[in-house]
Write an enzyme that holds these catalytic residues in place. Sequence first.
Site, PDB file in Angstrom:
ATOM      1  N   ARG A 149     -33.180 136.021  58.362  1.00 17.73           N
ATOM      2  CA  ARG A 149     -34.349 135.182  58.063  1.00 17.73           C
ATOM      3  C   ARG A 149     -35.566 135.731  58.792  1.00 17.73           C
ATOM      4  NH1 ARG A 149     -35.776 129.649  57.007  1.00 17.73           N
ATOM      5  NH2 ARG A 149     -38.026 129.725  56.648  1.00 17.73           N
ATOM      6  N   ARG A 159     -36.697 133.105  50.938  1.00 10.94           N
ATOM      7  CA  ARG A 159     -36.030 133.423  52.198  1.00 10.94           C
ATOM      8  C   ARG A 159     -34.557 133.733  51.971  1.00 10.94           C
ATOM      9  NH1 ARG A 159     -37.161 127.834  52.950  1.00 10.94           N
ATOM     10  NH2 ARG A 159     -39.194 128.549  52.242  1.00 10.94           N
ATOM     11  N   ASP A 162     -31.899 129.505  54.905  1.00 13.18           N
ATOM     12  CA  ASP A 162     -32.641 128.387  55.487  1.00 13.18           C
ATOM     13  C   ASP A 162     -31.615 127.357  55.941  1.00 13.18           C
ATOM     14  OD1 ASP A 162     -34.742 126.821  56.277  1.00 13.18           O
ATOM     15  OD2 ASP A 162     -35.301 126.145  54.268  1.00 13.18           O
ATOM     16  N   ASP A 164     -31.495 123.729  57.764  1.00 10.28           N
ATOM     17  CA  ASP A 164     -32.287 122.582  58.224  1.00 10.28           C
ATOM     18  C   ASP A 164     -31.370 121.505  58.779  1.00 10.28           C
ATOM     19  OD1 ASP A 164     -34.841 123.518  57.590  1.00 10.28           O
ATOM     20  OD2 ASP A 164     -34.686 122.828  55.516  1.00 10.28           O
TER      21      ASP A 164
END
Length: 231
Positions: A149, A159, A162, A164
């Site tokens: 990343r 990207r 990811d 989260d």
Amino acid sequence: MKPSASAPAAPASRASSIDVIPQIFTRTLTAQDAMRSGPSVNARVGFRLRWRLGHGKTKRVNDEPLLAYVALGANLGAAARTLREAADSIAGWPSTKLFGSSLWRTAPVDCPLGSPPFLNAALGLQPRPGTTPESLLDALLALEARLGRTRSELTNAPRAIDLDLIAFGTETRTTPTLVLPHPRAHERAFVLAPLVEIAPGLILPGQQQTVSALLATLGQSEAMKTEHRLI
């Protein structure tokens, strides 16, 4: 606070037909579709409380272990392989429970024009004692960097990976580096659809409805559940 656990080297990548034939998917998402397959956990794991009497007093105690939920996404490179490598790495962290959703194909949201579609998934994990939301976030960011990343000045740029942190039990945060629960999770089908698959009755802190009900309020969605699982 710095991470209390670090991720070990990821196991060898596994090839997946979804990287070769990304069009393999089922029909358009409904809340029922999201709940139909995959491991389902108590809607309120980490949130439900029970009462018991002790020494003449009413005491409230945790009825279920604390769980954290992580949303995964990628729209560059071999996305399915990268998401699975991330899940394999997290599975190697000190945790007594880990469960994942299917892989979902979703349209880019608020991304630059021409951005490719995403693959998304969700993980639920039981952090080891002593883990904090901050230390878990730090570990996720370190894993993102290891998997390639790179941060762009362009908002929501494509990207390779990811990760989260969506929720950490009933914890809430509002700091420059961490907001819990994730501030837009309740209005994003690409977060809710995989999450409904593994925890349909989960109620995010600050919300009155389950994630399943929140997903239903979004109506027709471009999220598609594939035939492939994250783990």
